[in-house]
Design a protein around this motif. Structure first.
Motif, short mmCIF file in Angstrom:
data_model
loop_
_atom_site.label_atom_id
_atom_site.label_comp_id
_atom_site.label_asym_id
_atom_site.label_seq_id
_atom_site.Cartn_x
_atom_site.Cartn_y
_atom_site.Cartn_z
N LYS A 56 11.83 6.66 -0.58
CA LYS A 56 11.84 5.41 0.19
C LYS A 56 11.45 5.71 1.63
O LYS A 56 11.83 6.74 2.19
CB LYS A 56 13.21 4.75 0.15
N ILE A 69 10.00 -2.30 8.08
CA ILE A 69 8.89 -2.32 7.12
C ILE A 69 9.23 -1.26 6.08
O ILE A 69 9.18 -0.06 6.37
CB ILE A 69 7.54 -2.03 7.79
N GLY A 71 8.98 0.74 2.39
CA GLY A 71 7.91 1.20 1.51
C GLY A 71 8.33 2.41 0.71
O GLY A 71 9.52 2.73 0.61
N ASP A 100 3.05 3.81 1.10
CA ASP A 100 2.74 2.49 0.56
C ASP A 100 3.77 1.50 1.11
O ASP A 100 4.94 1.57 0.78
CB ASP A 100 2.78 2.52 -0.97
N GLN A 101 3.29 0.61 1.96
CA GLN A 101 4.17 -0.40 2.55
C GLN A 101 3.66 -1.78 2.13
O GLN A 101 2.66 -2.26 2.66
CB GLN A 101 4.19 -0.29 4.08
N GLN A 102 4.31 -2.34 1.16
CA GLN A 102 4.00 -3.68 0.66
C GLN A 102 2.53 -3.80 0.24
O GLN A 102 1.84 -4.76 0.57
CB GLN A 102 4.37 -4.72 1.71
N GLY A 103 2.03 -2.77 -0.45
CA GLY A 103 0.67 -2.78 -0.95
C GLY A 103 -0.37 -2.22 0.01
O GLY A 103 -1.51 -2.00 -0.37
N ASP A 104 0.00 -1.99 1.25
CA ASP A 104 -0.90 -1.38 2.23
C ASP A 104 -0.68 0.14 2.14
O ASP A 104 0.39 0.63 2.51
CB ASP A 104 -0.58 -1.89 3.64
#
Length: 135
Positions: A56, A69, A71, A100-104
């Motif tokens: 995480k 944020i 991810g 990977d943070q919310q798909g980014d």
């Protein structure tokens, strides 16, 4: 010199060939363990990045608990990139972090790492992020 070349030079310093009398290069497992913790940005001390043992990640700005944020993170070597990093120019024996943070998805090269400091080179943007261990 272009940004990729500068990053490559820094990476070679971290993952470069072993010289006589030197310790062997670190393993992926030891790099992963060393990355675990909370890192405070040297460029903006209000920004911290936490990487935990369960994969995480949490970026915080100004310590605000509600402004996180979240991810996932993982470490890998350039010779075995995850799907998101494939197609990028990576150095086979260098270490990288996928965030990977919310798909980014961001890919960072681990340019320098010890118990108190961390430098991450953003492979796509070409900038260097410097951190000191916060906890």
């Amino acid at each position: 010199m272009n940004r990729f070349a500068v990053g490559a030079v820094v990476l070679i310093l971290l993952a470069g060939p072993m010289r006589a009398g030197e310790a062997p290069p670190p393993s992926l497992d030891s790099v992963q363990r060393a990355l675990i913790g909370t890192w405070q940005s040297l460029g903006d001390t209000r920004f911290t990045r936490e990487l935990d043992a369960d994969g995480k990640a949490a970026d915080r700005y100004d310590g605000t608990p509600n402004d996180v944020i979240a991810g996932r993170w993982s470490a890998f070597q350039g010779a075995a990139p995850p799907k998101a990093a494939q197609g990028r120019k990576l150095i086979a024996d260098a270490f990288y972090v996928e965030l990977d943070q919310q798909g980014d998805v961001l890919i960072f090269a681990v340019a320098a790492l010890n118990s108190q400091s961390l430098q991450l080179y953003n492979v796509d943007r070409g900038d260097m992020l410097s951190f000191s261990r916060f906890k």
